[in-house]
Design an enzyme around this catalytic site. Structure first.
Site, PDB file in Angstrom:
ATOM      1  CB  SER A 118      -0.824   0.124   1.278  1.00  0.00           C
ATOM      2  OG  SER A 118      -1.693  -1.194   1.388  1.00  0.00           O
TER       3      SER A 118
HETATM    4  N1  SAH Z   1      -0.426  -4.735   3.929  1.00  0.00           N
HETATM    5  C1  SAH Z   1       0.361  -5.368   2.667  1.00  0.00           C
HETATM    6  C2  SAH Z   1      -0.837  -5.294   1.677  1.00  0.00           C
HETATM    7  C3  SAH Z   1      -0.596  -6.501   0.876  1.00  0.00           C
HETATM    8  S1  SAH Z   1      -1.796  -6.573  -0.440  1.00  0.00           S
HETATM    9  C4  SAH Z   1       1.296  -4.423   2.557  1.00  0.00           C
HETATM   10  O1  SAH Z   1       1.296  -3.404   2.600  1.00  0.00           O
HETATM   11  O2  SAH Z   1       2.369  -5.059   1.887  1.00  0.00           O
HETATM   12  C5  SAH Z   1      -3.091  -7.717   0.144  1.00  0.00           C
HETATM   13  C6  SAH Z   1      -2.602  -9.033   0.501  1.00  0.00           C
HETATM   14  O3  SAH Z   1      -3.698  -9.924   1.099  1.00  0.00           O
HETATM   15  C7  SAH Z   1      -1.984  -9.985  -0.545  1.00  0.00           C
HETATM   16  O4  SAH Z   1      -0.836 -10.213  -0.114  1.00  0.00           O
HETATM   17  C8  SAH Z   1      -2.821 -11.269  -0.692  1.00  0.00           C
HETATM   18  O5  SAH Z   1      -2.284 -12.001  -1.153  1.00  0.00           O
HETATM   19  C9  SAH Z   1      -3.410 -11.229   0.531  1.00  0.00           C
HETATM   20  N2  SAH Z   1      -4.778 -11.868   0.617  1.00  0.00           N
HETATM   21  C10 SAH Z   1      -5.752 -11.887  -0.318  1.00  0.00           C
HETATM   22  N3  SAH Z   1      -6.799 -12.661   0.223  1.00  0.00           N
HETATM   23  C11 SAH Z   1      -6.390 -13.068   1.234  1.00  0.00           C
HETATM   24  C12 SAH Z   1      -6.959 -14.296   2.308  1.00  0.00           C
HETATM   25  N4  SAH Z   1      -8.273 -14.584   2.166  1.00  0.00           N
HETATM   26  N5  SAH Z   1      -6.431 -14.554   3.322  1.00  0.00           N
HETATM   27  C13 SAH Z   1      -5.206 -14.000   3.640  1.00  0.00           C
HETATM   28  N6  SAH Z   1      -4.300 -13.337   2.818  1.00  0.00           N
HETATM   29  C14 SAH Z   1      -5.118 -12.625   1.556  1.00  0.00           C
END
Ligand code: SAH
Length: 193
Positions: free
Chosen positions: A37
């Protein structure tokens, strides 16, 4: 919290080819179609969570681990769930290197939460759901707060949920955001209101 924001280097959470862009206030790719993000949003979400030093926090969507470190710094313990094993492993090695000992990692579908460690004082979801997953509401303590993006795949409302002392669920709409999809049982497009 702003001191910590400026001290923490987003470069440490990016692959080599994106390190030069780390200072821009933009999301950036972290592989597997996922993104880190923009820093200002991570700061805003951390603030809106109103963390306390004694809080146990559940995070869904570990991703790069950048948001995780903010939680680890300002709370007692963090339980973070990521569905993509490689991302979870990378985030763990970055966070270990920074010296944090209060982060617990799990690989799996976070839309079910992490029941073994429930209830949590705070919950943060960093992927977009079509609705608030019931399991996460169940795993929130009375008096607890949860922040998550809820809506369509291309635009969501960032919502803050409070479970009040008389067991009611209060919802506040904070801002508009665009997150990658929460995959899994309560993923976007499924179980909509
Ligand atoms: N806070 C993180 C955002 C990553 S993007 C950062 O700043 O790096 C969102 C993440 O959620 C991705 O890595 C994706 O793989 C994960 N995600 C999506 N659906 C999910 C689920 N059902 N359970 C666990 N992780 C999930």
């Amino acid at each position: 919290m702003t001191d910590f924001f400026y001290k923490l280097n987003r470069k440490d959470f990016l692959d080599d080819q994106y390190k030069d862009y780390s200072d821009f206030d933009n999301p950036l790719p972290i592989g597997y179609g996922q993104t880190i993000s923009q820093p200002s949003l991570v700061l805003q979400m951390t603030r809106e969570l109103e963390l306390g030093k004694n809080h146990r926090v559940l995070e869904i969507g570990t991703g790069s681990g950048y948001q995780t470190v903010f939680l680890a710094e300002f709370a007692e313990a963090v339980y973070t769930v990521e569905r993509i094993a490689e991302l979870s492993h990378k985030a763990k090695s970055r966070i270990d290197k920074l010296g944090y000992k209060n982060v617990h990692f799990k690989i799996g579908d976070g839309s079910h939460g992490w029941n073994e460690h429930a209830p949590f004082d705070r919950i943060i979801v960093t992927a977009a759901a079509g609705r608030v997953p019931d399991a996460l509401i169940d795993q929130l303590k009375t008096g607890g707060k949860m922040i998550l993006p809820v809506g369509e795949s291309n635009l969501q409302e960032l919502v803050r949920i409070t479970k009040t002392n008389d067991g009611k669920i209060e919802k506040e709409h904070l801002t508009l955001v665009r997150f990658v999809e929460l995959v899994g049982e309560y993923g976007w497009g499924k179980n909509k209101y």
